[in-house]
Write an enzyme that holds these catalytic residues in place. Structure first.
Site, mmCIF file in Angstrom:
data_model
loop_
_atom_site.group_PDB
_atom_site.id
_atom_site.type_symbol
_atom_site.label_atom_id
_atom_site.label_comp_id
_atom_site.label_asym_id
_atom_site.label_seq_id
_atom_site.Cartn_x
_atom_site.Cartn_y
_atom_site.Cartn_z
ATOM 1 N N VAL A 137 0.859 -1.183 0.000
ATOM 2 C CA VAL A 137 0.000 0.000 0.000
ATOM 3 C C VAL A 137 0.895 1.233 0.000
ATOM 4 C CG1 VAL A 137 -1.818 1.253 1.196
ATOM 5 C CG2 VAL A 137 -1.792 -1.234 1.220
ATOM 6 N N ASP A 180 -13.490 -10.820 7.102
ATOM 7 C CA ASP A 180 -12.212 -10.679 7.811
ATOM 8 C C ASP A 180 -12.250 -9.469 8.739
ATOM 9 O OD1 ASP A 180 -9.707 -11.558 8.513
ATOM 10 O OD2 ASP A 180 -8.678 -10.426 6.952
#
Length: 596
Positions: A20, A133
């Site tokens: 990221v 998740d």
């Protein structure tokens, strides 16, 4: 520069599935976070395509959500064959990082975080999306108390078929619902278990199960051990209710919000500002993050290891561009020119009193029209309508007479029945494929061959169907996700002590669906083979503003007994394609199946 627009500046986080980046949108002049999907070196081409598909599924999942407690998706692009997902940058740190540095939260802090997560899940479930998740590493918190849920990278829409990559454990074992850990399909209630586990970690300062241990042992504990109980406190009862092994007994997000409403912290800063000074990157006002083994990470969740559920200290910080755009330049340096002082009222501005005076003058100066009575107005209107109809009818009759045609139109011709669409070959060309359905690495191969459409993608998983033994499931999914060809192997299904039957398999399939959502259309068996056809309906979550989403599908099944193994070959298609799916897919492909 990605896609000629997004300038990557520095990595915010690294993980098993990608990197990221802190980036800048040169076109819209704003800060963004860009998730680059990382493909491990030497990865087979097919598995690489599966990872790319997961990135696109992540984009589709997030794009369907617009909610203040969900990270916003801006763009999805591909460059050099790799997907990039562009998202907002959020000035916050992960709940996992806060717990590691700050310790357990107070009841008010935990209630505020839980209320925001329940709101995010309520919006996701209403859109037909299951996150799968939810964990502290995927919860982002800012200093002013804003909470956002991120990393829908393994989310699945209930309107799509389940797609899981071979060898990848989707979700973090320490926060995974027992039914998902045992291989059953995920439902919104599984997210509620994970929400309870996240609140457990928030008030206890540790996960309910060992997040750092052997993932397989953790999964076994989630399935078979007693559920850990939180310490007594205002949230203890809610956490225990969320973490019940019966999915139907877990509360809905709206119920969670009602419970937490009066327990939330008072308005204002939720956490000490000093925590964020130490944790945030420098470009959003924090100090340099020099601690060993961790740097602020990105909101796309690429830093959390999705295979093992590792929630390390740098697990998910997203840095947003709120207020940063004014400081960002294309070269990353310099400040914008300050705005001019307030120039005051414009010289030509009209005051409210002057406008009212002008209107009054106009109303007295203009001659007032003479008003007609309501009865006279209605009479004139009716006369006008009758005159128009008479003129139209006379003109039509005159034109028919001059053309030598009868004045009255001929009777209408009978409308032919609409032809049903033929079951033509509307699907891609199929080619033989050989794959392996063995259960474990090192087990003797259980190879099979079957014709598969050339543009369909393979996904492999192991699952437990009701009380049946664990099976190996190979799915070949169409590009649009609406059709699937499956080959499933139950080893030793017909051997002792199982001594299973085709009827037991059919009963297990039916039991997976709520009553009324599955109908068996055809079922017939012989000694070593059988045929089954059933229709199902997936029901999405409902809200007061959104109607129920019901997606009907038809599944055709071929049951095969080969030695002591049960092999199930099936094709699932949308209900509106039932006829073509049976002729052009199931009957065409199932007969090519052969186990070796």
């Amino acid at each position: 520069m990605v896609a000629g627009r997004y300038r990557l500046r520095s990595p915010l986080g690294h993980g098993a599935m990608g990197t990221v980046w802190a980036a800048f949108d040169e076109f819209l002049r704003r800060s963004v976070a860009v998730k680059e999907v990382r493909l491990p070196p030497g990865l087979p081409e097919l598995e690489a395509e599966q990872l790319k598909e997961r990135a696109l599924r992540e984009a589709r999942a997030i794009a369907a959500l617009t909610h203040p407690n969900v990270i916003t998706l801006h763009d999805v692009i591909q460059q050099d064959g790799a997907p990039f997902v562009v998202m907002e940058r959020f000035p916050g740190v992960s709940l996992a990082e806060l717990l590691a540095r700050h310790g357990p939260l107070t009841a008010g802090q935990a209630a505020t975080v839980g209320d925001a997560l329940a709101a995010a899940l309520e919006a996701a479930h209403a859109a037909g999306i299951t996150h799968r998740d939810v964990k502290p590493g995927n919860v982002l918190v800012s200093a002013d108390g804003l909470v956002k849920l991120t990393d829908f990278g393994i989310a699945r829409s209930v309107s799509e078929l389940t797609m899981t990559a071979s060898g990848i454990m989707l979700g973090s074992p320490a926060y995974m619902a027992p039914e998902v850990a045992s291989g059953k399909r995920a439902t919104p209630s599984a997210d509620m278990w994970s929400l309870g586990a996240t609140l457990f970690a928030a008030v206890e300062g540790r996960p309910p199960y060992d997040a750092e241990g052997d993932p397989l042992k953790t999964v076994d504990a989630v399935i078979h051990d007693e559920v850990p109980q939180p310490s007594p406190g205002p949230l203890a009862e809610l956490i225990s209710t969320l973490m019940t092994k019966d999915p139907d007994a877990r509360p809905l997000p709206a119920d969670v919000r009602r419970t937490l409403h009066d327990l939330r912290a008072e308005p204002g800063p939720l956490f000490p500002a000093a925590l964020f000074d130490d944790l945030l990157p420098e470009d959003v006002g924090g100090k340099a993050n020099e601690k060993a083994g961790g740097n602020a990470s990105g909101n796309a969740g690429g830093n959390a290891d999705e295979n093992t559920g590792d929630d390390d200290a740098g697990s998910a910080v997203s840095v947003a561009g709120n207020g940063l755009e004014a400081r960002e330049q294309s070269d990353g340096a310099g400040d914008p020119a300050p705005l001019a002082d307030d120039p005051g009222p414009l010289p030509f501005a009209v005051t409210e009193a002057a406008e009212r005076e002008a209107v009054e003058e106009m109303s007295t100066a203009l001659p007032q029209p003479r008003r007609r009575s309501r009865l006279a107005t209605a009479g004139l209107g009716l006369a006008a309508v009758l005159l128009f109809v008479a003129t139209l009818a006379g003109g039509f009759a005159a034109s028919r007479v001059l053309a030598g045609e009868p004045v009255l139109p001929p009777p209408p011709r009978p409308t032919p029945e609409r032809a049903q669409p033929p079951a033509t070959a509307t699907y891609a060309k199929a080619m033989p494929r050989t794959d392996n359905a063995s259960m474990l690495v090192g087990e003797p191969p259980a190879q099979f061959t079957i014709d598969v459409p050339v543009d369909w993608t393979k996904f492999v998983t192991q699952q437990s169907l009701g009380h049946l033994p664990t099976s190996t499931l190979i799915e070949y999914v169409s590009p649009d996700g609406s059709k699937v060809l499956s080959v499933e192997r139950f080893p030793e299904f017909f051997a002792e002590p199982l001594d299973g039957t085709f009827d037991e398999y059919v009963d297990a399939v039916v039991s997976m669906w709520p009553e009324g959502d599955v109908v068996v259309v055809q079922y017939e068996t012989e000694r070593t083979r059988g045929r089954l056809t059933y229709r199902t309906v997936d029901s999405g979550s409902t809200t007061d503003d959104a109607p129920d989403t019901r997606i009907a599908r038809t599944t055709f099944v071929a049951l095969n007994r080969l030695d002591s193994d049960l092999w199930v070959v099936s094709v699932t298609v949308p209900a509106e394609e039932e006829r073509a799916g049976r002729v052009q897919l199931f009957e065409r492909l199932a007969k090519t199946f052969a186990a070796q």
